[in-house]
Design a protein around this motif. Structure first.
Motif, PDB file in Angstrom:
ATOM      1  N   SER A 119      -5.491   3.332  -0.914  1.00 44.22           N
ATOM      2  CA  SER A 119      -5.142   2.228  -0.028  1.00 44.22           C
ATOM      3  C   SER A 119      -3.906   2.596   0.808  1.00 44.22           C
ATOM      4  O   SER A 119      -3.046   3.367   0.366  1.00 44.22           O
ATOM      5  CB  SER A 119      -4.853   0.956  -0.824  1.00 44.22           C
ATOM      6  OG  SER A 119      -3.690   1.105  -1.621  1.00 44.22           O
ATOM      7  N   ARG A 172       2.159   6.690  -5.831  1.00 48.68           N
ATOM      8  CA  ARG A 172       2.603   5.957  -4.650  1.00 48.68           C
ATOM      9  C   ARG A 172       3.490   6.853  -3.782  1.00 48.68           C
ATOM     10  O   ARG A 172       4.281   7.647  -4.307  1.00 48.68           O
ATOM     11  CB  ARG A 172       3.391   4.703  -5.048  1.00 48.68           C
ATOM     12  CG  ARG A 172       2.629   3.738  -5.925  1.00 48.68           C
ATOM     13  CD  ARG A 172       3.539   2.634  -6.448  1.00 48.68           C
ATOM     14  NE  ARG A 172       4.667   3.176  -7.218  1.00 48.68           N
ATOM     15  CZ  ARG A 172       4.579   3.534  -8.479  1.00 48.68           C
ATOM     16  NH1 ARG A 172       3.418   3.436  -9.125  1.00 48.68           N
ATOM     17  NH2 ARG A 172       5.634   4.017  -9.115  1.00 48.68           N
ATOM     18  N   HIS A 203       7.318   1.561   7.222  1.00 44.98           N
ATOM     19  CA  HIS A 203       6.328   0.491   7.305  1.00 44.98           C
ATOM     20  C   HIS A 203       5.041   0.780   6.532  1.00 44.98           C
ATOM     21  O   HIS A 203       4.197  -0.100   6.410  1.00 44.98           O
ATOM     22  CB  HIS A 203       5.968   0.229   8.774  1.00 44.98           C
ATOM     23  CG  HIS A 203       7.132  -0.152   9.628  1.00 44.98           C
ATOM     24  ND1 HIS A 203       7.812  -1.342   9.478  1.00 44.98           N
ATOM     25  CD2 HIS A 203       7.758   0.523  10.628  1.00 44.98           C
ATOM     26  CE1 HIS A 203       8.789  -1.407  10.370  1.00 44.98           C
ATOM     27  NE2 HIS A 203       8.780  -0.281  11.081  1.00 44.98           N
ATOM     28  N   TYR A 204       4.850   1.991   6.020  1.00 46.08           N
ATOM     29  CA  TYR A 204       3.567   2.350   5.415  1.00 46.08           C
ATOM     30  C   TYR A 204       3.747   2.823   3.978  1.00 46.08           C
ATOM     31  O   TYR A 204       4.611   3.661   3.683  1.00 46.08           O
ATOM     32  CB  TYR A 204       2.874   3.451   6.226  1.00 46.08           C
ATOM     33  CG  TYR A 204       2.464   3.006   7.614  1.00 46.08           C
ATOM     34  CD1 TYR A 204       1.275   2.312   7.818  1.00 46.08           C
ATOM     35  CD2 TYR A 204       3.277   3.283   8.716  1.00 46.08           C
ATOM     36  CE1 TYR A 204       0.908   1.898   9.085  1.00 46.08           C
ATOM     37  CE2 TYR A 204       2.906   2.883   9.991  1.00 46.08           C
ATOM     38  CZ  TYR A 204       1.725   2.181  10.161  1.00 46.08           C
ATOM     39  OH  TYR A 204       1.362   1.776  11.410  1.00 46.08           O
ATOM     40  N   GLN A 234       5.881   6.319  -0.189  1.00 43.94           N
ATOM     41  CA  GLN A 234       6.368   5.543   0.945  1.00 43.94           C
ATOM     42  C   GLN A 234       6.376   6.471   2.158  1.00 43.94           C
ATOM     43  O   GLN A 234       7.346   7.199   2.425  1.00 43.94           O
ATOM     44  CB  GLN A 234       7.770   5.011   0.670  1.00 43.94           C
ATOM     45  CG  GLN A 234       8.253   3.989   1.686  1.00 43.94           C
ATOM     46  CD  GLN A 234       7.535   2.663   1.565  1.00 43.94           C
ATOM     47  OE1 GLN A 234       7.383   2.118   0.474  1.00 43.94           O
ATOM     48  NE2 GLN A 234       7.072   2.130   2.699  1.00 43.94           N
ATOM     49  N   THR A 247      -1.150   4.469  -1.561  1.00 42.83           N
ATOM     50  CA  THR A 247      -1.359   4.353  -3.008  1.00 42.83           C
ATOM     51  C   THR A 247      -2.704   4.959  -3.383  1.00 42.83           C
ATOM     52  O   THR A 247      -3.721   4.674  -2.746  1.00 42.83           O
ATOM     53  CB  THR A 247      -1.331   2.877  -3.459  1.00 42.83           C
ATOM     54  OG1 THR A 247      -0.075   2.291  -3.097  1.00 42.83           O
ATOM     55  CG2 THR A 247      -1.498   2.768  -4.970  1.00 42.83           C
ATOM     56  N   GLN A 268      -1.007   0.490   2.917  1.00 46.12           N
ATOM     57  CA  GLN A 268      -0.438  -0.829   3.193  1.00 46.12           C
ATOM     58  C   GLN A 268       0.574  -0.724   4.316  1.00 46.12           C
ATOM     59  O   GLN A 268       1.473   0.115   4.281  1.00 46.12           O
ATOM     60  CB  GLN A 268       0.216  -1.381   1.938  1.00 46.12           C
ATOM     61  CG  GLN A 268       0.866  -2.744   2.122  1.00 46.12           C
ATOM     62  CD  GLN A 268       1.503  -3.236   0.832  1.00 46.12           C
ATOM     63  OE1 GLN A 268       1.054  -2.935  -0.263  1.00 46.12           O
ATOM     64  NE2 GLN A 268       2.559  -4.019   0.967  1.00 46.12           N
ATOM     65  N   ALA A 269       0.407  -1.598   5.315  1.00 49.51           N
ATOM     66  CA  ALA A 269       1.325  -1.629   6.452  1.00 49.51           C
ATOM     67  C   ALA A 269       2.068  -2.957   6.461  1.00 49.51           C
ATOM     68  O   ALA A 269       1.474  -4.009   6.223  1.00 49.51           O
ATOM     69  CB  ALA A 269       0.560  -1.459   7.761  1.00 49.51           C
ATOM     70  N   GLU A 270       3.367  -2.897   6.700  1.00 45.89           N
ATOM     71  CA  GLU A 270       4.187  -4.106   6.684  1.00 45.89           C
ATOM     72  C   GLU A 270       5.291  -3.987   7.732  1.00 45.89           C
ATOM     73  O   GLU A 270       5.966  -2.956   7.822  1.00 45.89           O
ATOM     74  CB  GLU A 270       4.794  -4.300   5.293  1.00 45.89           C
ATOM     75  CG  GLU A 270       5.585  -5.585   5.147  1.00 45.89           C
ATOM     76  CD  GLU A 270       6.050  -5.797   3.725  1.00 45.89           C
ATOM     77  OE1 GLU A 270       7.185  -6.260   3.544  1.00 45.89           O
ATOM     78  OE2 GLU A 270       5.285  -5.470   2.788  1.00 45.89           O
TER      79      GLU A 270
END
Length: 360
Positions: A355, A318, A324-325, A320, A328, A357-359
């Motif tokens: 993958s 993983r 926001h992104y 970071q 993985t 992931q955006a948050e």
């Protein structure tokens, strides 16, 4: 039972949330919508040469939920909730056959929570009302108590009754679907303890029992999914976790479970191994992390045939990338073990998943 191969799939998801406090009561609302389009082919042979039928699936799922939480004093909370879930599906076969349906369930519940220094308790009760299905409403409840007789010891007990309606896939699948399926209902209880013998280490032990009525399973004689009569499941689970320092963590778990039915006898469930075990080691440094995991699955039954035990290795990394992104990368079956994931069907070998992931 035919073998399913997915030729193409498109999904879309949308979710909305609302949180606020009104006159001392916390209000939370959620809404979601899920759209699915999938084209599949069913084959009669493991070599995927003999086509049984093609299938085109168009489905959507939407739901609303509302929760209100109000404190009564310092240690007691009163909670009310309501939930609505609605599924719709349309299935077209290559021969022009079409099946279509909608199923909706409405649930409402009230819960009391007590949180003390050494004692915590929850008592919840409600009702589930299925719509679009020939089934009566049923009650649901859950009781749980957690006691800390000492700083390093935690005891817990849980009991409840829960149900679920059959999915539209189970009802309208062209090859083995059964539109007359009823709901599954389960009465369950669990006892467990967690012990922290030293700082950074945690041991857990639990045992559970579950009595299920109406369990949905495949019946080889009828060549369709059916509801099963009473089914009893017993299980034990042990876990261990430890902080090793320097960003290192490790853990292990083992579970033993058995199922029995007066009608079906021992081993009534497919893909239900008695023994499962996992061990893992993880490391974290700044914005990066990696976890190595080894899993063991004991022998299990598939349509009367025993599938051999297997060990599977997994490696996950993983990063970071920014606030926001999250990136993985996961590799499964890293040893390339060859085994049958079902009778006559070999599992894929080494597989990698990437993958982002955006948050916000």
């Amino acid at each position: 039972m035919n073998i399913l191969a997915i030729k193409g799939e498109t999904q879309g998801r949308l979710g909305l949330g609302y949180d606020d406090s009104v006159l001392g009561t916390r209000i939370a609302g959620r809404a979601h919508f899920h759209l699915l389009r999938r084209d599949s082919t069913y084959y009669e042979d493991p070599e995927l040469r003999m086509v049984a039928q093609d299938e085109s699936l168009a489905a959507d799922r939407s739901g609303l939920s509302l929760l209100a939480n109000r404190p009564v004093g310092k240690s007691l909370f009163v909670i009310g909730s309501a939930n609505l879930e609605s599924d719709h599906a349309q299935v077209d076969g290559f021969d022009g056959q079409r099946t279509e349906g909608r199923a909706t369930i409405v649930q409402a519940a009230t819960e009391l929570q007590y949180k003390g220094d050494r004692l915590a308790a929850r008592a919840a009760g409600g009702v589930a009302v299925p719509l679009g299905l020939s089934a009566d409403p049923w009650p649901e409840f859950k009781l749980s108590v957690t006691l800390k007789p000492a700083k390093a010891v935690e005891l817990r007990a849980t009991a409840g009754h829960k149900g679920r309606t059959p999915t539209l896939r189970e009802r309208y699948r062209l090859d083995i679907g059964n539109q007359s399926l009823g709901p599954e209902k389960a009465l369950f209880a669990e006892l467990g303890t967690i012990v922290r013998p030293i700082s950074g280490a945690k041991l857990g032990l639990s045992g559970y029992a579950r009595k299920t009525n109406g369990l949905i399973r495949f019946d080889s004689e009828q060549r369709a999914l059916i509801n099963t009569e009473d089914l009893d499941i017993l299980g034990l689970e042990a876990t261990f976790e430890a902080e090793l320092g320097g960003g290192l963590r490790s853990g292990a778990s083992y579970s033993y479970s058995t199922a029995n039915s007066e009608l079906l006898g021992p081993d009534p469930l497919d893909f239900f191994p008695e023994h499962r075990a996992t061990t893992w080691l993880g490391a974290t440094h700044g914005r990066f992390g990696v976890t190595a995991r080894l899993q063991y699955f004991g022998s299990q039954i598939d349509r009367g045939t025993t599938l051999v035990p297997r060990y599977l290795g997994q490696l996950t990394g993983r990063a970071q990338v920014s606030e926001h992104y999250l990136l993985t990368l996961r590799a499964e079956n890293i040893s390339g073990q060859v085994y049958e994931q079902r009778v006559g069907v070999l599992a894929p070998g080494r597989t990698a998943f990437l993958s982002l992931q955006a948050e916000w």
